[in-house]
Motif scaffolding. Structure first.
Motif, short mmCIF file in Angstrom:
data_model
loop_
_atom_site.label_atom_id
_atom_site.label_comp_id
_atom_site.label_asym_id
_atom_site.label_seq_id
_atom_site.Cartn_x
_atom_site.Cartn_y
_atom_site.Cartn_z
N MET A 177 41.92 43.68 36.33
CA MET A 177 41.09 43.21 35.21
C MET A 177 40.23 42.02 35.64
O MET A 177 39.05 41.94 35.32
CB MET A 177 42.01 42.83 34.05
CG MET A 177 41.30 42.20 32.88
SD MET A 177 42.49 41.79 31.57
CE MET A 177 41.39 41.13 30.34
N TYR A 178 40.83 41.08 36.37
CA TYR A 178 40.09 39.89 36.79
C TYR A 178 39.76 39.94 38.28
O TYR A 178 40.54 40.45 39.09
CB TYR A 178 40.92 38.64 36.52
CG TYR A 178 41.06 38.28 35.06
CD1 TYR A 178 39.93 38.07 34.27
CD2 TYR A 178 42.31 38.13 34.47
CE1 TYR A 178 40.06 37.73 32.93
CE2 TYR A 178 42.44 37.79 33.14
CZ TYR A 178 41.31 37.59 32.37
OH TYR A 178 41.42 37.26 31.05
N SER A 179 38.64 39.32 38.64
CA SER A 179 38.25 39.22 40.06
C SER A 179 39.18 38.25 40.78
O SER A 179 39.85 37.42 40.14
CB SER A 179 36.81 38.71 40.16
OG SER A 179 36.77 37.34 39.81
N SER A 180 39.20 38.34 42.11
CA SER A 180 40.08 37.44 42.86
C SER A 180 39.65 35.98 42.68
O SER A 180 40.47 35.07 42.73
CB SER A 180 40.07 37.82 44.34
OG SER A 180 38.75 37.83 44.81
N LYS A 181 38.37 35.77 42.43
CA LYS A 181 37.89 34.39 42.21
C LYS A 181 38.43 33.82 40.90
O LYS A 181 38.79 32.65 40.81
CB LYS A 181 36.36 34.35 42.19
CG LYS A 181 35.78 33.87 43.50
CD LYS A 181 34.32 33.51 43.34
CE LYS A 181 33.81 32.88 44.62
NZ LYS A 181 32.35 32.87 44.67
N VAL A 182 38.45 34.68 39.86
CA VAL A 182 39.00 34.23 38.57
C VAL A 182 40.47 33.85 38.77
O VAL A 182 40.92 32.79 38.33
CB VAL A 182 38.85 35.33 37.49
CG1 VAL A 182 39.59 34.95 36.22
CG2 VAL A 182 37.38 35.59 37.19
N ILE A 183 41.19 34.72 39.44
CA ILE A 183 42.62 34.47 39.68
C ILE A 183 42.81 33.17 40.46
O ILE A 183 43.66 32.35 40.13
CB ILE A 183 43.24 35.65 40.47
CG1 ILE A 183 43.09 36.96 39.71
CG2 ILE A 183 44.71 35.37 40.81
CD1 ILE A 183 43.93 37.15 38.50
N ASP A 184 41.96 32.98 41.48
CA ASP A 184 42.07 31.77 42.30
C ASP A 184 41.83 30.52 41.45
O ASP A 184 42.59 29.55 41.50
CB ASP A 184 41.07 31.85 43.46
CG ASP A 184 41.10 30.59 44.31
OD1 ASP A 184 42.21 30.04 44.49
OD2 ASP A 184 40.04 30.17 44.78
N HIS A 185 40.76 30.54 40.64
CA HIS A 185 40.47 29.36 39.81
C HIS A 185 41.51 29.15 38.72
O HIS A 185 41.74 28.02 38.29
CB HIS A 185 39.06 29.47 39.22
CG HIS A 185 38.00 29.02 40.16
ND1 HIS A 185 37.47 27.75 40.15
CD2 HIS A 185 37.39 29.66 41.19
CE1 HIS A 185 36.58 27.63 41.12
NE2 HIS A 185 36.51 28.79 41.77
N PHE A 186 42.12 30.24 38.27
CA PHE A 186 43.19 30.10 37.27
C PHE A 186 44.43 29.50 37.92
O PHE A 186 45.07 28.61 37.38
CB PHE A 186 43.51 31.47 36.66
CG PHE A 186 44.77 31.47 35.83
CD1 PHE A 186 44.82 30.79 34.62
CD2 PHE A 186 45.91 32.14 36.27
CE1 PHE A 186 45.98 30.78 33.86
CE2 PHE A 186 47.07 32.12 35.52
CZ PHE A 186 47.11 31.44 34.32
N ASN A 187 44.76 30.00 39.10
CA ASN A 187 45.97 29.51 39.79
C ASN A 187 45.80 28.10 40.34
O ASN A 187 46.75 27.32 40.35
CB ASN A 187 46.33 30.46 40.94
CG ASN A 187 47.31 31.51 40.51
OD1 ASN A 187 48.06 31.32 39.54
ND2 ASN A 187 47.34 32.62 41.22
N ASN A 188 44.60 27.81 40.85
CA ASN A 188 44.35 26.49 41.45
C ASN A 188 43.09 25.89 40.83
O ASN A 188 42.05 25.83 41.46
CB ASN A 188 44.13 26.61 42.96
CG ASN A 188 45.21 27.45 43.61
OD1 ASN A 188 46.35 27.03 43.69
ND2 ASN A 188 44.84 28.67 44.03
N PRO A 189 43.20 25.47 39.58
CA PRO A 189 41.99 24.96 38.92
C PRO A 189 41.45 23.72 39.67
O PRO A 189 42.23 22.87 40.07
CB PRO A 189 42.45 24.62 37.51
CG PRO A 189 43.91 24.81 37.46
CD PRO A 189 44.38 25.43 38.72
N ARG A 190 40.12 23.69 39.82
CA ARG A 190 39.49 22.53 40.46
C ARG A 190 39.17 21.50 39.38
O ARG A 190 38.71 21.86 38.30
CB ARG A 190 38.17 22.93 41.16
CG ARG A 190 38.13 24.32 41.76
CD ARG A 190 39.07 24.52 42.93
NE ARG A 190 38.65 25.67 43.76
CZ ARG A 190 39.20 26.87 43.70
NH1 ARG A 190 40.21 27.10 42.87
NH2 ARG A 190 38.76 27.85 44.46
N ASN A 191 39.38 20.27 39.69
CA ASN A 191 38.99 19.16 38.81
C ASN A 191 39.65 19.22 37.43
O ASN A 191 39.04 18.88 36.42
CB ASN A 191 37.46 19.10 38.64
CG ASN A 191 36.74 19.14 39.97
OD1 ASN A 191 37.00 18.30 40.84
ND2 ASN A 191 35.87 20.13 40.16
#
Lengths: 129, 395
Positions: free
Chosen positions: A1-15
């Motif tokens: 459902m989500y792109s790997s980028k979405v997953i990455d930002h969800f798992n390791n949110p920046r700022n």
């Protein structure tokens, strides 16, 4: 459902998190029941030098918030104003159609912050509760 | 602890049991006859369907001929509600505000054409009050429909009391027992119901098949017309493998009810204790009168769908009352009816355990959830950053 980028930002949110000495705080969403975002900006000479966010919402909302902070950091206010929710979604490698509205939150919070900043010092002080 | 796969969404659906697959298999292969056929192929499958009917009747304490096989829980509910509506044409229906959409949306539809519907409120545990049922009855009331156990919070409703009342007042009574069957003793005469809906895949049976109990002598107008199967109430060639699987799964589940309950209650207790240690967690639903193995928990300042994805990324299947997929964010109608704040309702997570879950599964889920909740709180716009979390424990 989500792109790997979405997953990455969800798992390791920046700022992620609060900024105690922000020059302006933007808000979007409904604090009563909906997704909510706060964006904290540190601005020097019309340039966004630091940014933090806090979001209550689904994974797409969190990832959009995180991505937006990366996109605005170092940008001039004028450039930041032109960032749209479509651009945030695009940077994330796309969002499912039903989740597109989640990226609005990030773009809206940023615009709110920039509006408050341009409105002058009186409103800049107004911290989100 | 290493990564594992943990399925804790048994209220959504359950794994098919090996014994059930075995029982169904011949009906996918050599025993393919149409039960309506007069030849030996047909007679063989007819026998299988009728034997399944006897098993279901035995499990529910009804006569076999009071059992009708359907396409699932939604269809069973529709057959009752629309079936009554078509017979009566107009009247008053009493239901609750926490029913499944397979009842609520049918009622909404009926309310647009000749029917008045009362949606009873629930208390903060998600419980319907039988006295409110009584007060809602009017001379025009044709049906009471109250679920046996709620699918979101697991609260077990006072069906027996409502059943007594319905009999006393001579009003037909339906219960959607989709979540209850296989987990609670369900005897139609003890409960005093006239109709009961169940679905096979909720108790380790196959999907796409359900059953409906209809008390002898009660007439429903069928939704479909056709070849007259299921005594004209649900025409269409029978789903023989499905029916066989349903009966097998139900027989097994009812035979193991007490060890299963003990196992699920132990897991539930372990999970709840662990969840409350995370802090800022509230278990929704009734503290005691709840389905075994069913937990609905809200974490302050955290949104449910993000919890769901965070768990999914660690191999844990759960579900959430909130779904922000339609453009408008819609907190669960059940949690709102229970009086939860919309924000808290949006933070709800449903963990529903099954027979195959273990204490290690529970510990793994807790081990994943605790840091996940902390991480999401840290970036939550609702989280009171100025106060330390420790000071908020037990809020």
């Amino acid at each position: 459902m989500y792109s790997s980028k979405v997953i990455d930002h969800f798992n390791n949110p920046r700022n992620g998190g609060e900024m105690a000495d922000a020059d302006v705080v933007g808000e979007a969403g409904s604090f009563k029941c909906g997704d909510t975002m706060k964006i904290f900006l540190k601005i020097e000479q019309e340039r966004i030098v630091d940014v933090k966010f806090q979001t209550f919402g689904c994974a797409a909302a969190i990832a959009s918030s995180s991505m937006l902070t990366e996109m605005v950091k170092g940008k001039k206010i004028g450039q930041a104003r032109r960032i749209t929710n479509e651009q945030v979604a695009e940077e994330l490698g796309g969002l499912p159609p039903l989740k597109m509205h989640c990226s609005n939150l990030a773009a809206d919070a940023l615009q709110d912050a920039l509006d408050k900043y341009s409105d002058g010092p009186a409103r800049k002080q107004g911290r989100a509760k | 602890m290493g990564r594992r796969l943990v399925y804790m969404d048994h209220s959504a659906t359950t794994p098919l049991r090996e014994e059930v697959i075995k029982a169904m298999e011949p009906f996918f292969r050599e025993r393919y006859g149409n039960p309506s056929s007069l030849h030996s192929w047909g007679r063989e499958t007819r026998q299988a369907v009728e034997s399944a009917r006897r098993k279901v009747g035995l499990a529910l304490g009804s006569e076999p001929e009071e059992i009708y096989f359907t396409g699932g829980g939604t269809e069973s509910n529709n057959i009752v509600l629309q079936g009554i509506a078509r017979r009566r044409g107009k009247g008053h229906i009493i239901t609750s505000s926490i029913e499944h959409h397979a009842v609520l949306d049918v009622c909404r539809d009926l309310a647009t054409g000749g029917f008045q519907v009362t949606y009873l409120p629930v208390d903060r545990y998600g419980m319907v009050d039988p006295r409110e049922v009584e007060e809602a009855i009017t001379p025009g009331t044709v049906l009471i429909s109250i679920m046996m156990a709620n699918n979101e919070v697991g609260t077990i409703q006072p069906i027996k009391e409502i059943g007594n009342l319905a009999r006393l007042k001579n009003i037909l009574f339906h219960t959607d027992a989709v979540q209850a069957v296989g987990k609670l003793p369900v005897k139609v005469n003890d409960l005093g119901v006239d109709f009961l809906s169940l679905s096979a895949h909720k108790f380790n049976g196959p999907k796409g098949v359900g059953a409906l109990y209809v008390r002898k002598g009660v007439s429903l107008a069928p939704l479909c017309n056709g070849g007259g199967q299921e005594r004209k109430l649900r025409p269409g060639t029978e789903n023989v493998p499905g029916i066989v699987g349903l009966a097998e799964a139900l027989e097994l589940a009812m035979g193991e009810l007490s060890p299963r309950t003990a196992h699920l209650v132990a897991l539930q207790k372990r999970m709840e204790e662990g969840l409350l240690k995370i802090g800022g967690a509230t278990v929704n639903g009734h503290p005691q009168l709840r389905l075994p193995g069913h937990i609905n928990v809200s974490f302050n300042y955290v949104e449910g769908e993000s919890l769901l994805l965070g768990l999914d990324l660690q191999g844990v299947a759960a579900s959430s009352g909130s779904a922000c997929t339609s453009g408008s964010i819609d907190p669960s109608h059940v949690l709102l009816a229970m009086g939860l704040e919309p924000e808290v309702a949006r933070g709800s997570l449903r963990l529903t355990m099954g027979w195959e879950n273990t204490a290690e599964d529970v510990d793994y889920v807790l081990g994943v959830l605790s840091p996940l909740v902390k991480r999401l709180r840290k970036i939550s716009a609702h989280y009171p950053q100025s106060r330390s979390w420790e000071g908020l424990k037990g809020v």
